[in-house]
Design an enzyme around this catalytic site. Sequence first.
Site, mmCIF file in Angstrom:
data_model
loop_
_atom_site.group_PDB
_atom_site.id
_atom_site.type_symbol
_atom_site.label_atom_id
_atom_site.label_comp_id
_atom_site.label_asym_id
_atom_site.label_seq_id
_atom_site.Cartn_x
_atom_site.Cartn_y
_atom_site.Cartn_z
ATOM 1 N N CYS C 83 72.400 43.330 75.656
ATOM 2 C CA CYS C 83 73.456 44.182 76.177
ATOM 3 C C CYS C 83 74.819 43.690 75.728
ATOM 4 O O CYS C 83 75.110 43.751 74.536
ATOM 5 C CB CYS C 83 73.347 44.317 77.694
ATOM 6 S SG CYS C 83 74.242 45.756 78.307
ATOM 7 N N HIS C 179 68.243 46.298 78.669
ATOM 8 C CA HIS C 179 67.918 45.086 79.408
ATOM 9 C C HIS C 179 66.411 44.923 79.507
ATOM 10 O O HIS C 179 65.798 45.486 80.409
ATOM 11 C CB HIS C 179 68.492 45.169 80.835
ATOM 12 C CG HIS C 179 69.961 45.007 80.883
ATOM 13 N ND1 HIS C 179 70.564 43.783 80.952
ATOM 14 C CD2 HIS C 179 70.965 45.927 80.865
ATOM 15 C CE1 HIS C 179 71.883 43.944 80.979
ATOM 16 N NE2 HIS C 179 72.161 45.231 80.925
ATOM 17 N N GLU C 181 64.762 42.474 80.594
ATOM 18 C CA GLU C 181 64.408 41.753 81.827
ATOM 19 C C GLU C 181 64.519 42.646 83.056
ATOM 20 O O GLU C 181 64.119 42.266 84.151
ATOM 21 C CB GLU C 181 65.293 40.504 81.980
ATOM 22 C CG GLU C 181 66.696 40.740 82.527
ATOM 23 C CD GLU C 181 67.678 41.306 81.514
ATOM 24 O OE1 GLU C 181 67.228 41.747 80.430
ATOM 25 O OE2 GLU C 181 68.880 41.350 81.820
#
Lengths: 264, 411, 201
Positions: C83, C179, C181
């Site tokens: 990001c 993202h 995660e």
Amino acid sequence: MRLVLLKKRIIGTVIIKNGWAVQSFGYNRYLPLGKPECVVENLDRWGADEILILSIDRSSNRLGPDFSLLEKLASLQLETPLIYGGGISTIEEGVKVIGLGADRICVDSLLHDNFNIVRKLSERLGRQAIIGVMPVMANNGIIKWLNYRNKSSLPLKDGMLDNYTKTVSELLLIDFLNEGSKDGFNNKILEDFIDVDLSLILFGGLSDGPKIKKLLANKMVSAIAIGNFLNYKEHSIQNFKREYSRSNIRDSYYKERYSLLNDK
Amino acid sequence: MINNINFCKRCLYSEAHPLGLILDSEGICSGCRIHEEKDKLDWSERWDKLEKLVEPYRSISGEQYDCIVPVSGAQDSHFILHLIKNKLKLNPLLVTYNKYFNTPLGIKNLVNLRIKFDCDILYQNINPKSVRKITKSTLHQFGSIYWPILAGQTVFPVQTAVRYKVPLIIWGAHQGLEQVGMFSHEHEVEMTRRYRKDHDLMGYEADDLLSVFNTLSEEDIWQYRYPDDKDLNEIGVRGIYLGNYVRWDPKAQHELMIDEYDYKTASFRRTFDKYDFVDCFNYMDLHDLLKLYKQGYSKVTDHASREIRFGRITRDQGLTLVKNYEQKPPEYLDLFQKWLGINQKELQFIINQHRNLSFWKHQYPDKWVFNGLSSMNQGQKAEGVSKDLFLESSTLEDKIGKKYIVFGKGV
Amino acid sequence: MKRINVTIVNYNVGNYASLSYSLKALGFNVRVSSEHSALVDSDIVILPGVGAFSSAMQELERLDLVGSLKDLASNKHPIIGICLGMQLLTECSYEHQHTIGLGIIPGEFVSFENSRLHIGWNTLEGINSEKNIDSNKSYYFNHSYVYKGPSKYQICTTTHLEKFASIIRNENTIGLQFHPEKSQKSGKELLQKIINEACVA
């Protein structure tokens, strides 16, 4: 060829009062649910598109954001984007909330008290990280915006929210009167909402049924947030996604780790 | 120190209730408000809903079980089976989890249940070494001896539903609804993994215990794991509560089962209810003492609040009963000590660590002063509760003796 | 089999818990550090980040990490930017004011047309594909600026009002706009794949 690839979101919402996750009815009646960590972790396991935490008693009690809750949540190994709202009144607080693991923040009281701070937060964290929360009601074609602390309401007129378009990413519209009532969301809130160049997240009385399909089809709506109704059955998020699978939302997901059926 | 605990004006509960309790603007708690539904809802309409709900689960061939029913030698099991077999005419597979702390009376009631209702039953027995290890660890750390039992009772039916491909599980009442009004009957709340972890297991599922205790390994806890979402979805597993469709009244129900099915009851030192928990030497004993230490109140308060809500005793009578019973000494600690392999001094030392200092003051060695919820609760002394409010027909030892009954042949 | 050592760059911009846990759950050894030695010592470096480009660059400068990261890249040490981290890897950004980035991947960041935002779950389309990208999987995006640069550095694109690069790469430095995660199962799987492939190379 599919024109719109960005999916509409189903946001699992957790209302927190006095450190407890609660069910909220019309902003004035509450039933207990349990530990916030357990409810949040469950939404993560179910595959909610985002998890929204609204700590509703922080601003009125001048407590600031619930940092200890955020710390607890950071240790849960969540894999879902987290939105936090409740008690944010300064730039430092907003930045700290993101620093503790939230991806986006919600501001409500701050919109009334000090819009300049919202602007600064937007510059610091990026406009995508800021959501403006607006408890609203529809009345004869006019949308009224409630200031829940002093209980006053402001009729919205076209142009009133223009300065929001450069500052927040989305507006979370809460049908507070119908919060907790099955299929109670008042469509007029969307129909009569003023013209503003912002996407809308809808919350309050959204549970099931054909109404939600129509709401998801509306191009102003980017997400539906559901609260109470996720707590009555197992796999509520997955069931919801199945019911609205034709509405451009992400598929449902059933976690697998130690299968009894497919023993290896 | 807890300063200002608010109590319900109607029952005896306070905002300190571990499940979460909310008082409304009139000072009446969420549990009492939901209880009001028992006299407002149309129960015959709700029964119809139940009939419709179970209909698709009936085995067409009659050669498969229609549902899984978790049972024990107490806890409304007779009444649940009465509804399932006699009224709903379903064909259940019963499942029961071996608590280890089994009373002879509980075993007798369980055999009675199986035979009178003519049902197939599965027993789950987790090896005693693992159970003792877990119990020792949770006793030390959490002041709880019941984790394996709660974990086993709530997960074995779900595992069985998956393994036997029988999706519908039928439970009796929902504890959160009945005690604190966590849900309305009309929400028709169903079994969820979240509730089990949050409220039955104190926030710790099987694998969580491994991160807390290095004394435990996977071989000790894997049997308590909740089935994966993928498995549950594949089978369509669903757990419903009869209490959402039936005007749930444990006292009345037990009395019906005493009359019609010879359910046997016994008295306890620490409560006036004689119908429930007769299958366990520890639930109303050490486990209840730990509750008093940690929460500042014990099961007798649950029983009294329930009977107040049903209008069978007044609030003052309830509070009087609570003060009467909650300090009574336990009688079966020696059985537990022998089972776990600790002596009395060790046990007392461990459990003293778990006294909540908001409710207990340590005066000098071996002397603790109680300032629990009953002391803070306003009320007048009121006698007049009949000794026959609950009837006993036997004792926990049931003429067999004061010992944990081991599950074996012929049970 | 030797475990891969990941170092997450700690420059006080954002929260690393989610990323850290995801990586550990995937079987990687994880360190969070701002020390040059910890970056060099690793098998792969991850540069996360949320917030403003200029404040992030200031932090990197303050911690003396600009040089470190450039050196790592020129020594072909695997780096993944996530990001804001991806944005920092490029030459510059036009957010608020023109700010110079690390310049490891040619190209720059400009705002979406009409100051739009991209928030939510979207899919990837592989181009220049060495990777087999499953276009049925979606990942969580949350940004207002997009990469504009030569197509030779673009590995995957995503479409939201316009088509833009969601994965970019220059040699052993990779940028992910989304993202992983926070993208649940699909995110973890993709992250694992990318790290494994980057470390084998």
